[in-house]
Motif scaffolding. Structure first.
Motif: not given
Length: 678
Positions: A251-265
């Motif tokens: 769950g914790q990693r999912a939140d961090a991954q969403h943020e990274v994906m937004r920046l990557n996009a």
């Protein structure tokens, strides 16, 4: 229908095993039966063919006397013996000339026979064997025996198929009964494993185990299956504990991954935009560079081609003009007329080259103006023949024009003459020595006249024909030393089309080419005639100068220059190959070498002369219309003693020859001194 579907698509293991055994048995029987039937039918066919050949040879042997003495009755009696062979439908005997001599037809059979029988031929068709054998007596062919018989292959094949079908049905039945009795030995242990696996999947209880019912490979499969269930049971427990620990971390990693994906996009979008801009800029730059490169190449090719082609006639013009205007080189009235003729001829050629370039520019811009009128073909063909005969004679090419020419076409007279001269000169220049050029006129059904120019040259490939009407394409003869800018055919095609006509070409490699134009026919006036002059002989002297040149006017110019130098004797060769041979035979003091020569180019000829000890010492002066600075540098680097460009400057020419003669004399003196030393 459902039973058949279940048979071909078995779901149970027992059914699959039964299907495998039956299909394997059927395939083996089909292959074996097919091979036996094919072998027997082939053997039967060969035996029948051999039997029929023997029968034909026997009939031919006993009928040889009948053919020799023209005894049709005896031949018929010999053929009647075929009634003892029921399978033979008909027979006949033909004479050596192919005429039917005697025949026999079995009762109930058709009596048709071929008009002529092929010698020693046999064929099977439609259930019938047809055979022909020659009758030869003492090496002399007397005639042919023809036999037609029923081959019997169809009935024999049907019998074999019936026997094979019965045998296969019996074998399939036996295999089926054996499998029904023995299938449980294989399927029962496997079915037990399948039942346990189904229960484990349904309940999720990995503690269940399959029973061990035998002591073979299936038993080892049961043991492996049970060990697998125990391993899965242990790992499932460990995995469940690990999953619970990972759930919170995921769950914790999912939140961090969403943020990274937004920046990557966001970053990817920016990179994509900048990449698109860069690709468009690079594409535009590549197009601009390619266009500039094409323009530079076209300009270079144009300048190089036109420089050479313009300097060649200018050489004769300025050279003869220098002779006529020099007080040091006195000339007779006859020579002045001859030189003026060369100047006029070269000037016309120069004008033609310039006009071709201007014509192409005018045509491409749509500024060319034509005066269409009835043009008599007889008169214009006579003029063209007079203008091309010297070129044809110099190259050993025969010109063949129609004896009588009638009719006329609607055309611009000047442009039509230009078109015909271009086609005729090309046919002469690209012909072979001793070849011919044929001009023919023919009326077309659509009211046009076709003028065709055919040569006996080397011909053109399909690829060369495709590029034939492109500017600066010299009939696939690049580097061949022929005059021309390579745009004559382009201008010709455009002019013919502007006059409402058509142009075409057909060619065979090694045979020759045929160019034709078609113009609208109208009516025809009269002819005109022009005269020609003959060259004067050259003088003999002590020093020898060999001139390798394929242009007659340039050769004549040098002959006249040398004629005013009594210490020189001039030899001439029209191509590089002959120039090499003459240099080896005469060992001249100096060699003048054109670069653009047929057969062997000037640079290659220099390399051959330098590699031969007999001619390596002879100074070779380049005399060419290739006058670009890089051409001069390249020529001197190749080893030419001097590099003269056309048009010839007589003073420079004389100085270069003097320097070469002095160098040759110096080498000769040094050699003599070395030989005189003790």
């Amino acid at each position: 229908m459902s039973a058949v579907a279940r048979w071909w698509r078995p779901r149970l293991l027992r059914q699959k095993l039964l299907a495998v055994v039956l299909l394997t048995t059927l395939a083996a029987l089909l292959v074996a039966t097919g091979c036996v039937i094919a072998y027997d039918l082939r053997a039967y066919q060969r035996g029948l063919l051999g039997d029929m050949r023997t029968q034909a040879e026997l009939i031919g042997h006993i009928s040889a006397a009948a053919l020799a003495f023209d005894d049709r009755r005896l031949a018929g009696e010999n053929l009647a013996l075929l009634r003892l062979r029921p399978g033979i439908q008909a027979g006949a005997i033909y004479t050596a000339a192919g005429a039917l001599f005697a025949s026999y037809t079995a009762p109930g059979q058709a009596g048709a026979f071929p008009r002529r029988a092929a010698a020693d031929d046999a064929s099977f068709a439609g259930g019938t064997l047809t055979l022909s054998r020659r009758i030869v007596d003492n090496g002399e062919p007397l005639g042919t025996v023809y036999l037609r018989a029923d081959d019997g292959l169809l009935g024999r094949a049907a019998d074999y198929l019936a026997i094979s079908a019965g045998a296969m049905l019996l074998a399939m039945l036996i295999a089926y009964l054996v499998m029904r009795r023995l299938h449980h030995l294989v399927t029962q242990p496997i079915l037990a494993i399948a039942a346990i696996a189904g229960e484990v999947v349904a309940t999720g209880d990995y503690s269940r185990r399959a029973p061990r019912l035998s002591d073979d490979e299936v038993a080892r499969l049961v043991d492996s299956f049970n060990r697998m269930l125990g391993e899965i049971e242990a790992r499932t427990g460990a995995l469940e504990g690990s999953n619970r620990a990972l759930a919170s971390e995921a769950g914790q990693r999912a939140d961090a991954q969403h943020e990274v994906m937004r920046l990557n996009a966001e970053l990817e979008q920016r990179v994509h935009e900048r990449t698109g801009q860069l690709e468009r800029a690079n594409g535009e730059l590549a197009l601009a560079m390619a266009e500039a490169s094409r323009a530079n190449q076209a300009k270079t090719a144009f300048l190089s081609s036109m420089s050479h082609e313009l300097r060649t006639p200018l050489n004769a013009i300025l050279g003869f003009a220098q002779i006529l205007g020099s007080d040091k080189l006195p000339t007779t009235a006859e020579q002045k007329r001859e030189f003026a003729g060369h100047i006029l001829k070269s000037g016309r050629h120069l004008l033609t080259l310039i006009n071709e370039v201007l014509d192409l520019a005018k045509i491409e811009s749509g500024a060319v103006a034509l005066s269409l009128e009835p043009v008599a073909l007889a008169e214009i063909l006579h003029e063209c023949r007079d203008m091309t005969e010297p070129l044809a004679g110099a190259r050993g090419v025969h010109l063949l024009f129609p004896e009588r020419v009638e009719g006329s076409v609607e055309a611009d007279r000047t442009r039509l003459k230009q078109i015909l001269l271009n086609l005729l000169s090309n046919a002469i220049k690209y012909n072979r020595a001793g070849g011919a050029v044929v001009l023919d006129i023919a009326a077309r059904p659509d009211g046009r006249l076709r003028l065709a120019v055919q040569d006996t040259g080397h011909g053109l490939t399909a690829e060369q024909i495709e590029r034939l009407f492109q500017p600066f394409n010299r009939l696939g003869q690049e580097g061949g030393g022929e005059e021309g800018s390579g745009i004559g055919l382009v201008v010709t095609k455009r002019l013919v089309e502007l006059m409402g006509g058509a142009i075409g070409v057909s060619s065979s490699v090694g045979v020759g080419s045929l160019f034709w134009i078609e113009l609208r026919a109208v009516a025809a006036p009269a002819l005109a005639v022009v005269a020609a002059a003959a060259p004067a002989p050259a003088a003999a002297a002590s020093a020898t100068l060999l001139y390798v040149e394929d242009n007659p006017a340039n050769l004549r110019l040098v002959e006249e220059i040398v004629r005013f130098r009594p210490g020189l004797r001039l030899l001439a060769a029209p191509d590089g190959h002959l120039g090499i041979e003459m240099a080896r035979a005469h060992l001249p003091d100096v060699i003048l070498m054109d670069l653009n020569l047929p057969c062997v180019g000037g640079a290659e000829a220099l390399r051959v002369l330098r590699g031969d000890p007999r001619t390596a010492h002879i100074p070779v002066i380049a005399l060419t219309a290739n006058a670009m600075p890089r051409d001069v540098e390249r020529g001197l680097a190749l080893g030419f003693a001097d590099y003269l460009t056309k048009p010839i400057n007589i003073d420079e020419f004389g100085a270069a020859v003097d320097r070469a003669l002095a160098a040759a004399a110096g080498r000769a003196g040094a050699g003599a001194a070395r030989e005189a030393r003790p």
